[in-house]
Design an enzyme around this catalytic site. Structure first.
Site, mmCIF file in Angstrom:
data_model
loop_
_atom_site.group_PDB
_atom_site.id
_atom_site.type_symbol
_atom_site.label_atom_id
_atom_site.label_comp_id
_atom_site.label_asym_id
_atom_site.label_seq_id
_atom_site.Cartn_x
_atom_site.Cartn_y
_atom_site.Cartn_z
ATOM 1 N N ARG A 10 31.211 20.775 27.097
ATOM 2 C CA ARG A 10 32.281 19.902 27.240
ATOM 3 C C ARG A 10 32.085 19.275 28.677
ATOM 4 O O ARG A 10 32.996 18.518 29.056
ATOM 5 C CB ARG A 10 33.706 20.731 27.034
ATOM 6 C CG ARG A 10 33.948 21.135 25.809
ATOM 7 C CD ARG A 10 35.227 21.713 25.641
ATOM 8 N NE ARG A 10 36.116 20.932 25.761
ATOM 9 C CZ ARG A 10 37.551 20.997 26.146
ATOM 10 N NH1 ARG A 10 37.958 22.255 26.224
ATOM 11 N NH2 ARG A 10 38.352 20.215 26.238
ATOM 12 N N CYS A 11 31.146 19.715 29.445
ATOM 13 C CA CYS A 11 30.765 19.280 30.819
ATOM 14 C C CYS A 11 30.117 18.030 30.904
ATOM 15 O O CYS A 11 29.013 18.266 30.366
ATOM 16 C CB CYS A 11 30.534 20.386 31.687
ATOM 17 S SG CYS A 11 30.069 20.210 33.420
#
Length: 114
Positions: A10-11
């Protein structure tokens, strides 16, 4: 030699670092550290490779950091255990290669390992 990335899909920086390593044909193991949290010993090893103290590897801007009152804790062991119990606090991504490690911020910084 095995290369490992502590990765959070998700980063954006983590995704960019992973893509960069794949583009360079680096054979690596992707460790989704939020699902497979590193142990205290693994974090200590990485801190030694990075030549950092525990707080430097922590995401101090995370609301959880403030909620847990970690800014007032100075004991390295307590900070390490906070990362073990809450891997979300670990700065990402971390790339480990050949006994050395680098935080992928910016993503290109990890290339020094190769």
């Amino acid at each position: 030699m095995n290369t490992v990335i502590w990765h959070n899909p998700r980063c954006s920086k983590s995704r960019q670092t992973l893509a960069l390593l794949e583009e360079k044909s680096v054979h690596l193991t992707v460790r989704k550290y939020l699902e497979d949290a590193p142990s205290a010993e693994e974090i200590k090893d990485v801190l030694a490779m990075l030549d950092m103290d525990p707080r430097q590897l922590m995401r101090t801007g995370e609301p959880l950091y403030k909620e847990l009152g970690l800014a007032t804790i100075s004991a390295p062991e307590k900070l390490i255990h906070a990362m073990v119990d809450n891997p979300k606090l670990i700065e990402r991504p971390v790339v480990i290669h050949n006994g050395k490690a680098k935080v992928g911020r910016p993503p290109e910084s990890v290339l020094i390992l190769f």
